[in-house]
Design a protein around this motif. Structure first.
Motif, PDB file in Angstrom:
ATOM      1  N   GLY A  35       0.848  -1.320  -0.102  1.00 54.27           N
ATOM      2  CA  GLY A  35       0.033   0.091  -0.176  1.00 54.27           C
ATOM      3  C   GLY A  35       0.947   1.184  -0.052  1.00 54.27           C
ATOM      4  N   GLU A  36       0.644   1.860   0.942  1.00 47.42           N
ATOM      5  CA  GLU A  36       1.497   3.296   1.251  1.00 47.42           C
ATOM      6  C   GLU A  36       2.532   3.266   1.970  1.00 47.42           C
ATOM      7  OE1 GLU A  36       0.683   6.125  -0.820  1.00 47.42           O
ATOM      8  OE2 GLU A  36      -0.602   4.676  -1.494  1.00 47.42           O
ATOM      9  N   GLU A  37       2.978   2.001   2.726  1.00 50.68           N
ATOM     10  CA  GLU A  37       3.986   1.686   3.513  1.00 50.68           C
ATOM     11  C   GLU A  37       5.557   1.500   2.749  1.00 50.68           C
ATOM     12  OE1 GLU A  37       3.808  -0.327   7.658  1.00 50.68           O
ATOM     13  OE2 GLU A  37       2.656  -1.142   6.298  1.00 50.68           O
ATOM     14  N   GLU A  38       6.289   1.995   2.831  1.00 50.77           N
ATOM     15  CA  GLU A  38       7.586   1.804   2.206  1.00 50.77           C
ATOM     16  C   GLU A  38       8.662   1.158   2.926  1.00 50.77           C
ATOM     17  OE1 GLU A  38      11.142   4.882   0.565  1.00 50.77           O
ATOM     18  OE2 GLU A  38       9.191   5.374   0.015  1.00 50.77           O
ATOM     19  N   PHE A  39       9.488   0.439   2.495  1.00 51.07           N
ATOM     20  CA  PHE A  39      10.584  -0.260   3.069  1.00 51.07           C
ATOM     21  C   PHE A  39      12.005  -0.312   2.230  1.00 51.07           C
ATOM     22  CE2 PHE A  39       6.548  -1.933   4.562  1.00 51.07           C
ATOM     23  CZ  PHE A  39       6.488  -2.094   6.008  1.00 51.07           C
ATOM     24  N   ARG A  40      12.848  -0.266   2.649  1.00 48.61           N
ATOM     25  CA  ARG A  40      14.041  -0.282   2.015  1.00 48.61           C
ATOM     26  C   ARG A  40      14.197  -1.913   2.362  1.00 48.61           C
ATOM     27  NH1 ARG A  40      17.876   3.797   4.721  1.00 48.61           N
ATOM     28  NH2 ARG A  40      16.615   2.948   6.774  1.00 48.61           N
ATOM     29  N   ASP A  41      14.701  -2.590   1.018  1.00 49.79           N
ATOM     30  CA  ASP A  41      14.930  -4.231   1.090  1.00 49.79           C
ATOM     31  C   ASP A  41      16.173  -4.224   1.828  1.00 49.79           C
ATOM     32  OD1 ASP A  41      14.911  -6.712   0.402  1.00 49.79           O
ATOM     33  OD2 ASP A  41      15.824  -6.576  -1.537  1.00 49.79           O
ATOM     34  N   GLY A  42      15.987  -5.164   2.864  1.00 52.59           N
ATOM     35  CA  GLY A  42      17.117  -5.825   3.637  1.00 52.59           C
ATOM     36  C   GLY A  42      17.483  -4.696   4.958  1.00 52.59           C
ATOM     37  N   ILE A  43      17.006  -3.446   4.853  1.00 54.99           N
ATOM     38  CA  ILE A  43      17.050  -2.600   5.818  1.00 54.99           C
ATOM     39  C   ILE A  43      15.921  -2.238   6.748  1.00 54.99           C
ATOM     40  CG2 ILE A  43      17.799  -0.098   6.299  1.00 54.99           C
ATOM     41  CD1 ILE A  43      19.446  -0.226   3.734  1.00 54.99           C
ATOM     42  N   ASP A  44      14.891  -1.913   6.310  1.00 50.54           N
ATOM     43  CA  ASP A  44      13.933  -1.690   7.056  1.00 50.54           C
ATOM     44  C   ASP A  44      13.061  -3.018   7.237  1.00 50.54           C
ATOM     45  OD1 ASP A  44      14.301   0.859   7.090  1.00 50.54           O
ATOM     46  OD2 ASP A  44      13.501   1.339   5.123  1.00 50.54           O
ATOM     47  N   LEU A  45      13.202  -3.872   6.253  1.00 50.67           N
ATOM     48  CA  LEU A  45      12.614  -5.097   5.942  1.00 50.67           C
ATOM     49  C   LEU A  45      13.342  -6.521   5.879  1.00 50.67           C
ATOM     50  CD1 LEU A  45       9.216  -5.747   6.095  1.00 50.67           C
ATOM     51  CD2 LEU A  45       9.702  -5.424   3.567  1.00 50.67           C
ATOM     52  N   THR A  46      13.365  -7.504   6.979  1.00 51.44           N
ATOM     53  CA  THR A  46      14.410  -8.796   6.800  1.00 51.44           C
ATOM     54  C   THR A  46      13.369  -9.380   5.936  1.00 51.44           C
ATOM     55  OG1 THR A  46      13.415  -9.915   8.565  1.00 51.44           O
ATOM     56  CG2 THR A  46      15.267  -8.465   9.193  1.00 51.44           C
ATOM     57  N   SER A  47      13.885 -10.599   5.315  1.00 49.61           N
ATOM     58  CA  SER A  47      13.164 -11.520   4.526  1.00 49.61           C
ATOM     59  C   SER A  47      12.099 -12.269   5.326  1.00 49.61           C
ATOM     60  CB  SER A  47      13.999 -12.551   3.804  1.00 49.61           C
ATOM     61  OG  SER A  47      14.874 -13.154   4.716  1.00 49.61           O
ATOM     62  N   GLU A  48      12.312 -12.399   6.673  1.00 54.50           N
ATOM     63  CA  GLU A  48      11.549 -13.109   7.454  1.00 54.50           C
ATOM     64  C   GLU A  48      10.094 -12.231   7.528  1.00 54.50           C
ATOM     65  OE1 GLU A  48       9.786 -16.161   9.448  1.00 54.50           O
ATOM     66  OE2 GLU A  48      11.786 -16.308   8.102  1.00 54.50           O
ATOM     67  N   GLU A  49      10.622 -11.039   8.113  1.00 53.43           N
ATOM     68  CA  GLU A  49       9.522  -9.912   7.930  1.00 53.43           C
ATOM     69  C   GLU A  49       8.440  -9.749   7.013  1.00 53.43           C
ATOM     70  OE1 GLU A  49      11.648  -7.261  11.567  1.00 53.43           O
ATOM     71  OE2 GLU A  49      12.132  -6.473   9.282  1.00 53.43           O
ATOM     72  N   PHE A  50       9.369  -9.770   5.757  1.00 54.45           N
ATOM     73  CA  PHE A  50       8.566  -9.632   4.337  1.00 54.45           C
ATOM     74  C   PHE A  50       7.526 -10.626   4.567  1.00 54.45           C
ATOM     75  CE2 PHE A  50       8.384 -11.211   0.146  1.00 54.45           C
ATOM     76  CZ  PHE A  50       7.717 -10.136  -0.139  1.00 54.45           C
ATOM     77  N   TYR A  51       8.105 -12.051   4.467  1.00 52.48           N
ATOM     78  CA  TYR A  51       7.092 -13.258   4.306  1.00 52.48           C
ATOM     79  C   TYR A  51       6.052 -13.159   5.039  1.00 52.48           C
ATOM     80  CZ  TYR A  51      10.376 -14.478   0.838  1.00 52.48           C
ATOM     81  OH  TYR A  51      11.249 -14.338  -0.283  1.00 52.48           O
ATOM     82  N   ASN A  52       5.909 -12.813   6.435  1.00 47.59           N
ATOM     83  CA  ASN A  52       4.950 -12.545   7.359  1.00 47.59           C
ATOM     84  C   ASN A  52       4.008 -11.719   6.893  1.00 47.59           C
ATOM     85  OD1 ASN A  52       6.170 -14.370   9.382  1.00 47.59           O
ATOM     86  ND2 ASN A  52       7.260 -12.903  10.401  1.00 47.59           N
ATOM     87  N   LYS A  53       4.543 -10.358   6.305  1.00 50.31           N
ATOM     88  CA  LYS A  53       3.805  -9.192   5.942  1.00 50.31           C
ATOM     89  C   LYS A  53       3.051  -9.774   4.872  1.00 50.31           C
ATOM     90  CE  LYS A  53       4.214  -4.351   6.230  1.00 50.31           C
ATOM     91  NZ  LYS A  53       3.256  -4.419   7.400  1.00 50.31           N
ATOM     92  N   LEU A  54       3.520 -10.653   3.697  1.00 48.16           N
ATOM     93  CA  LEU A  54       2.996 -11.066   2.444  1.00 48.16           C
ATOM     94  C   LEU A  54       1.851 -11.904   2.852  1.00 48.16           C
ATOM     95  CD1 LEU A  54       3.553 -10.938  -0.629  1.00 48.16           C
ATOM     96  CD2 LEU A  54       4.969 -13.280  -0.151  1.00 48.16           C
ATOM     97  N   GLN A  55       1.739 -12.552   3.871  1.00 46.27           N
ATOM     98  CA  GLN A  55       0.616 -13.438   4.164  1.00 46.27           C
ATOM     99  C   GLN A  55      -0.345 -12.588   4.992  1.00 46.27           C
ATOM    100  OE1 GLN A  55       2.769 -16.363   6.670  1.00 46.27           O
ATOM    101  NE2 GLN A  55       2.436 -18.010   5.084  1.00 46.27           N
ATOM    102  N   THR A  56      -0.249 -11.563   5.692  1.00 46.38           N
ATOM    103  CA  THR A  56      -1.193 -10.812   6.633  1.00 46.38           C
ATOM    104  C   THR A  56      -1.496  -9.601   5.747  1.00 46.38           C
ATOM    105  OG1 THR A  56       0.790  -9.583   7.653  1.00 46.38           O
ATOM    106  CG2 THR A  56      -0.047 -11.905   8.578  1.00 46.38           C
TER     107      THR A  56
END
Length: 282
Positions: A35-56
């Motif tokens: 959506g409007e939330e922006e993350f820098r890959d590998g800095i603000d968002l680890t891969s683990e956090e990303f896959y959690n977010k992808l599901q929710t």
């Protein structure tokens, strides 16, 4: 005095953190949006956090390349410490990152910057970057490092299995793999990268058969006695990665095996459950 060389890549290389720190590799992050939330890959968002977010998250993620000014900042900072910069990036057919790096270079004519389109991504790119950084550490000159990069890229192979082609399709990166669309029951597409884009290899029934097929592809491409460097990569596929690593060690003359988690940007396009192997023979 040998020339000092700085190595730059982008976050799609999915290089494990320990290697980035060990070799002083500069990584320019791509961005991921929910959506409007922006993350820098590998800095603000680890891969683990990303896959959690992808599901929710109610939003399907979008990605965007670094801006030329992101590269300008990195090159300027590095340019104070080194004589020359070698910057190696994700395929220009998959992202505008390479283009951003070229624009930055054209704005910094006082610096010696060499920008390379790897025509690959994820740990295929990652292995090349690590080997380039090791060559710098060994005191190799700029031309030797650039020749080494092109030499390895000409030998690198990647095969990967996705749980579903939906992510590649939604993200507009499906390329020639579109030929495999249509969700046949439990069919797992085996894919590769060719000429900078995703290409279909074959359809395999069931995940464990598909993982076996990765080993088969390695056997087809590797002379058994010659040493091989390998990366096993995966997106929430720890069990398959473990099994694959073990079998590769048993079956091949492996000098190095790097296990890497597929990060947020590449994960946006391949989705969870993806597992793959990238390799080349010395």
């Amino acid at each position: 005095m040998p020339e000092k060389i700085g190595i730059v890549t982008d976050s799609t290389a999915d290089i494990p953190k320990g290697y980035i720190e060990r070799y002083g590799i500069e990584v320019v992050p791509l961005k991921v949006f929910f959506g409007e939330e922006e993350f820098r890959d590998g800095i603000d968002l680890t891969s683990e956090e990303f896959y959690n977010k992808l599901q929710t998250s109610p939003y399907h993620p979008r990605t965007s390349q670094p801006s030329p000014s992101d590269f300008i900042n990195t090159y300027r900072k590095l340019g104070k410490e080194v004589d020359t910069i070698v910057s190696i990036h994700i395929s220009g057919k998959l992202s505008g990152t390479y283009q951003s790096a070229l624009i930055a270079k054209s704005n910094l004519e006082e610096l010696d910057i060499n920008v390379i389109d790897s025509k690959v991504t994820s740990m295929v790119l990652g292995i090349v970057v690590i080997q380039a950084a090791r060559a710098v550490e060994q005191g190799k000159g700029k031309n030797e490092v650039i020749d080494l990069i092109h030499g390895i890229l000409s030998k690198m192979k990647i095969y990967f299995v996705v749980d579903s082609l939906d992510y590649l399709q939604k993200g507009g990166r499906i390329g020639k793999a579109a030929a495999f669309m249509g969700n046949l029951l439990n069919i797992k597409p085996l894919l590769s990268l060719g000429d900078g884009e995703v290409i279909p290899v074959e359809k395999v029934r069931g995940k464990s058969k598909a993982v076996k097929k990765l080993l088969e592809k390695m056997r087809e491409n590797i002379k058994p006695t010659k040493p091989v460097r390998v990366s096993v990569l995966g997106a929430r596929a720890d069990k398959e990665m473990e099994k694959l690593s073990k079998e590769i060690k048993e079956q091949f003359n492996v000098i190095e095996i790097i296990k890497a988690s597929i990060g947020a940007v590449i994960g946006t396009y391949v989705g969870p459950g993806t597992v793959g192997v990238a390799f080349y023979q010395e």
